[in-house]
Write a protein that holds these residues in place. Structure first.
Motif, PDB file in Angstrom:
ATOM      1  N   ALA A 283     -16.094  -5.988  16.853  1.00 38.54           N
ATOM      2  CA  ALA A 283     -17.060  -4.938  16.543  1.00 38.54           C
ATOM      3  C   ALA A 283     -16.473  -3.560  16.817  1.00 38.54           C
ATOM      4  CB  ALA A 283     -18.339  -5.147  17.348  1.00 38.54           C
ATOM      5  N   ALA A 284     -15.792  -3.427  17.943  1.00 41.81           N
ATOM      6  CA  ALA A 284     -15.184  -2.139  18.289  1.00 41.81           C
ATOM      7  C   ALA A 284     -14.128  -1.741  17.266  1.00 41.81           C
ATOM      8  CB  ALA A 284     -14.573  -2.211  19.687  1.00 41.81           C
ATOM      9  N   ASP A 285     -13.345  -2.713  16.793  1.00 40.88           N
ATOM     10  CA  ASP A 285     -12.302  -2.405  15.817  1.00 40.88           C
ATOM     11  C   ASP A 285     -12.890  -1.975  14.482  1.00 40.88           C
ATOM     12  OD1 ASP A 285     -10.390  -2.981  17.665  1.00 40.88           O
ATOM     13  OD2 ASP A 285      -9.603  -4.754  16.649  1.00 40.88           O
ATOM     14  N   VAL A 286     -13.953  -2.634  14.047  1.00 39.65           N
ATOM     15  CA  VAL A 286     -14.576  -2.247  12.782  1.00 39.65           C
ATOM     16  C   VAL A 286     -15.089  -0.814  12.870  1.00 39.65           C
ATOM     17  CG1 VAL A 286     -16.503  -2.698  11.220  1.00 39.65           C
ATOM     18  CG2 VAL A 286     -15.136  -4.597  12.092  1.00 39.65           C
ATOM     19  N   LEU A 287     -15.756  -0.490  13.965  1.00 39.42           N
ATOM     20  CA  LEU A 287     -16.270   0.875  14.108  1.00 39.42           C
ATOM     21  C   LEU A 287     -15.134   1.886  14.238  1.00 39.42           C
ATOM     22  CD1 LEU A 287     -19.341   0.359  16.481  1.00 39.42           C
ATOM     23  CD2 LEU A 287     -19.288   0.476  13.978  1.00 39.42           C
ATOM     24  N   SER A 288     -14.093   1.542  14.990  1.00 39.24           N
ATOM     25  CA  SER A 288     -12.967   2.471  15.159  1.00 39.24           C
ATOM     26  C   SER A 288     -12.230   2.695  13.850  1.00 39.24           C
ATOM     27  CB  SER A 288     -11.992   1.933  16.214  1.00 39.24           C
ATOM     28  OG  SER A 288     -12.591   1.913  17.492  1.00 39.24           O
ATOM     29  N   SER A 289     -12.048   1.624  13.080  1.00 41.79           N
ATOM     30  CA  SER A 289     -11.321   1.773  11.822  1.00 41.79           C
ATOM     31  C   SER A 289     -12.112   2.603  10.823  1.00 41.79           C
ATOM     32  CB  SER A 289     -10.987   0.403  11.234  1.00 41.79           C
ATOM     33  OG  SER A 289     -12.153  -0.342  10.953  1.00 41.79           O
ATOM     34  N   VAL A 290     -13.414   2.357  10.744  1.00 42.48           N
ATOM     35  CA  VAL A 290     -14.231   3.163   9.837  1.00 42.48           C
ATOM     36  C   VAL A 290     -14.225   4.620  10.280  1.00 42.48           C
ATOM     37  CG1 VAL A 290     -16.566   3.545   8.954  1.00 42.48           C
ATOM     38  CG2 VAL A 290     -15.663   1.219   9.126  1.00 42.48           C
ATOM     39  N   GLY A 291     -14.288   4.842  11.579  1.00 44.35           N
ATOM     40  CA  GLY A 291     -14.214   6.209  12.091  1.00 44.35           C
ATOM     41  C   GLY A 291     -12.899   6.884  11.750  1.00 44.35           C
TER      42      GLY A 291
ATOM     43  N   PRO B 169       0.829  -1.203   0.000  1.00 41.79           N
ATOM     44  CA  PRO B 169       0.000   0.000   0.000  1.00 41.79           C
ATOM     45  C   PRO B 169       0.863   1.252   0.000  1.00 41.79           C
ATOM     46  CG  PRO B 169       0.072  -0.957   2.190  1.00 41.79           C
ATOM     47  CD  PRO B 169       0.768  -1.928   1.279  1.00 41.79           C
ATOM     48  N   ASP B 170       0.237   2.381  -0.293  1.00 37.06           N
ATOM     49  CA  ASP B 170       0.951   3.654  -0.255  1.00 37.06           C
ATOM     50  C   ASP B 170       1.302   4.060   1.172  1.00 37.06           C
ATOM     51  OD1 ASP B 170       0.951   4.401  -3.102  1.00 37.06           O
ATOM     52  OD2 ASP B 170      -1.225   4.359  -2.863  1.00 37.06           O
ATOM     53  N   ARG B 171       0.450   3.697   2.099  1.00 41.27           N
ATOM     54  CA  ARG B 171       0.745   3.946   3.513  1.00 41.27           C
ATOM     55  C   ARG B 171      -0.154   3.070   4.359  1.00 41.27           C
ATOM     56  NH1 ARG B 171      -2.927   8.149   5.763  1.00 41.27           N
ATOM     57  NH2 ARG B 171      -4.337   8.791   4.072  1.00 41.27           N
ATOM     58  N   SER B 172       0.268   2.846   5.596  1.00 42.74           N
ATOM     59  CA  SER B 172      -0.537   2.134   6.579  1.00 42.74           C
ATOM     60  C   SER B 172      -0.702   3.036   7.795  1.00 42.74           C
ATOM     61  CB  SER B 172       0.130   0.814   6.983  1.00 42.74           C
ATOM     62  OG  SER B 172       0.189  -0.072   5.881  1.00 42.74           O
ATOM     63  N   VAL B 173      -1.914   3.026   8.348  1.00 42.35           N
ATOM     64  CA  VAL B 173      -2.258   3.953   9.430  1.00 42.35           C
ATOM     65  C   VAL B 173      -2.786   3.147  10.612  1.00 42.35           C
ATOM     66  CG1 VAL B 173      -3.671   5.934  10.096  1.00 42.35           C
ATOM     67  CG2 VAL B 173      -2.886   5.691   7.718  1.00 42.35           C
ATOM     68  N   ALA B 174      -2.206   3.370  11.785  1.00 43.46           N
ATOM     69  CA  ALA B 174      -2.699   2.714  12.991  1.00 43.46           C
ATOM     70  C   ALA B 174      -3.894   3.483  13.544  1.00 43.46           C
ATOM     71  CB  ALA B 174      -1.599   2.641  14.037  1.00 43.46           C
ATOM     72  N   TYR B 175      -4.921   2.750  13.959  1.00 45.17           N
ATOM     73  CA  TYR B 175      -6.040   3.389  14.651  1.00 45.17           C
ATOM     74  C   TYR B 175      -6.138   2.916  16.102  1.00 45.17           C
ATOM     75  CZ  TYR B 175      -8.601  -0.981  13.649  1.00 45.17           C
ATOM     76  OH  TYR B 175      -8.993  -2.301  13.575  1.00 45.17           O
ATOM     77  N   GLY B 176      -5.155   2.127  16.533  1.00 46.19           N
ATOM     78  CA  GLY B 176      -5.088   1.643  17.906  1.00 46.19           C
ATOM     79  C   GLY B 176      -3.711   1.074  18.167  1.00 46.19           C
ATOM     80  N   ALA B 177      -3.500   0.545  19.376  1.00 40.88           N
ATOM     81  CA  ALA B 177      -2.181   0.068  19.775  1.00 40.88           C
ATOM     82  C   ALA B 177      -1.907  -1.375  19.358  1.00 40.88           C
ATOM     83  CB  ALA B 177      -2.034   0.197  21.294  1.00 40.88           C
ATOM     84  N   HIS B 178      -2.934  -2.164  19.135  1.00 42.81           N
ATOM     85  CA  HIS B 178      -2.753  -3.569  18.766  1.00 42.81           C
ATOM     86  C   HIS B 178      -2.227  -3.672  17.341  1.00 42.81           C
ATOM     87  CE1 HIS B 178      -3.784  -7.788  17.912  1.00 42.81           C
ATOM     88  NE2 HIS B 178      -3.798  -7.961  19.221  1.00 42.81           N
ATOM     89  N   ALA B 179      -1.450  -4.728  17.068  1.00 39.76           N
ATOM     90  CA  ALA B 179      -0.856  -4.903  15.749  1.00 39.76           C
ATOM     91  C   ALA B 179      -1.900  -5.034  14.645  1.00 39.76           C
ATOM     92  CB  ALA B 179       0.046  -6.139  15.749  1.00 39.76           C
ATOM     93  N   ASP B 180      -3.088  -5.497  14.993  1.00 42.16           N
ATOM     94  CA  ASP B 180      -4.148  -5.645  13.994  1.00 42.16           C
ATOM     95  C   ASP B 180      -5.031  -4.405  13.857  1.00 42.16           C
ATOM     96  OD1 ASP B 180      -3.458  -8.186  13.168  1.00 42.16           O
ATOM     97  OD2 ASP B 180      -4.718  -9.188  14.657  1.00 42.16           O
ATOM     98  N   GLN B 181      -4.731  -3.370  14.579  1.00 43.68           N
ATOM     99  CA  GLN B 181      -5.553  -2.157  14.512  1.00 43.68           C
ATOM    100  C   GLN B 181      -4.896  -1.150  13.564  1.00 43.68           C
ATOM    101  OE1 GLN B 181      -5.747  -1.507  18.821  1.00 43.68           O
ATOM    102  NE2 GLN B 181      -7.911  -2.029  18.778  1.00 43.68           N
ATOM    103  N   LEU B 182      -5.072  -1.405  12.263  1.00 42.47           N
ATOM    104  CA  LEU B 182      -4.513  -0.505  11.258  1.00 42.47           C
ATOM    105  C   LEU B 182      -5.280  -0.677   9.950  1.00 42.47           C
ATOM    106  CD1 LEU B 182      -1.151  -1.867   9.772  1.00 42.47           C
ATOM    107  CD2 LEU B 182      -2.809  -3.289  10.955  1.00 42.47           C
ATOM    108  N   TYR B 183      -5.064   0.263   9.048  1.00 38.12           N
ATOM    109  CA  TYR B 183      -5.636   0.141   7.712  1.00 38.12           C
ATOM    110  C   TYR B 183      -4.607   0.588   6.688  1.00 38.12           C
ATOM    111  CZ  TYR B 183      -6.772   5.208   8.174  1.00 38.12           C
ATOM    112  OH  TYR B 183      -6.713   6.566   8.374  1.00 38.12           O
ATOM    113  N   ASP B 184      -4.681  -0.042   5.508  1.00 41.00           N
ATOM    114  CA  ASP B 184      -3.779   0.263   4.405  1.00 41.00           C
ATOM    115  C   ASP B 184      -4.487   1.191   3.423  1.00 41.00           C
ATOM    116  OD1 ASP B 184      -1.892  -1.520   5.441  1.00 41.00           O
ATOM    117  OD2 ASP B 184      -2.646  -3.200   4.235  1.00 41.00           O
ATOM    118  N   VAL B 185      -3.775   2.188   2.964  1.00 39.30           N
ATOM    119  CA  VAL B 185      -4.327   3.152   2.013  1.00 39.30           C
ATOM    120  C   VAL B 185      -3.663   2.974   0.659  1.00 39.30           C
ATOM    121  CG1 VAL B 185      -4.564   5.602   1.446  1.00 39.30           C
ATOM    122  CG2 VAL B 185      -4.843   4.838   3.815  1.00 39.30           C
TER     123      VAL B 185
END
Length: 241
Positions: free
Chosen positions: A86-94, A11-27
């Protein structure tokens, strides 16, 4: 080569939305003619930790080639811990909603278990999206459980949770959608049969379009090499217009 192992450019970049290794999204930025929309890709895998966003890389790259900004989310997949997922899906979309580099017009696109997640998320009041596309989605969670799909994946996800928790997690029991929802399903899908999408469609009143693709199995919907991939792009376009 299976789409589950098909490599994709990073990806062009990856962004963390939390502290856990799985709490991120790729752009991924558009490589085709840019469109004023962000597609949030939520991968499937029957909610299990053995499947991650890696297998959605080629799908995401292809969507960027069609001009979309793409955010491919990861989320915790802990058997029996629906609240964390569920919390991660909502946090990532946010986080994607608030990302200043991404267009505000969001479409949620989920495959298989991801179809359940994006459809469920669209009912939550904090989620602001233009529309939802479910690809072979587990959008009737109770039916997914009753059919024993994915070797009991729905039961493994929610465990012994009380019925009120099952009902709150099941898109088929949440009433008419708050936004545009489109369903795409392969008629030859032997992992999540088309009756799951049909059941959701009937439960919410029949106003949700369902496109059933003759001869299409489960993974062709996310495989850019497949003749069944263009209908998934068309479904995203349809909720944007």
């Amino acid at each position: 080569m299976s789409i589950l192992s098909m490599p994709a450019p990073p990806p062009d970049r990856s962004v963390a939305y939390g502290a856990h290794a799985d709490q991120l999204y790729d752009v991924r930025r558009p490589t085709g003619t840019p469109r004023d929309a962000t597609v949030v890709v939520v991968h499937g895998g029957f909610w299990r930790p053995s499947y991650d966003r890696t297998h959605a890389g080629a799908q995401s790259e292809a969507l960027a080639a069609h001009g979309f900004h793409v955010a491919t989310i990861e989320y915790r997949r802990i058997p029996g811990d629906w609240p964390a997922m569920a919390a991660d899906v909502l946090s990532s979309v946010g986080a994607v909603q608030d990302d200043p580099a991404l267009p505000d017009r969001l479409v949620l696109l989920g495959h298989s278990a991801g179809g359940q997640l994006v459809t469920w998320a669209s009912y939550q009041p904090e989620v602001r999206v233009v529309g939802v596309v479910s690809l072979a989605g587990c959008v009737d969670l109770h039916l997914t459980r009753d059919l024993g799909l994915g070797d009991g994946a729905a039961a493994a996800l929610l465990g012994s949770a009380p019925e009120k928790v099952w009902r709150a997690a099941d898109p088929a029991l949440l009433g008419p959608p708050r936004t545009r929802v489109r369903l795409v399903h392969g008629a030859a899908d032997d992992r999540v049969p088309v009756e799951v999408s049909e059941s959701y469609q009937a439960a919410v009143g029949g106003g949700v379009p369902l496109q059933v693709l003759a001869g299409c199995g489960h993974f062709e919907l996310i495989d850019p090499r497949s003749a069944y991939f263009p209908p998934t792009v068309a479904a995203v376009d349809a909720v944007l217009t």
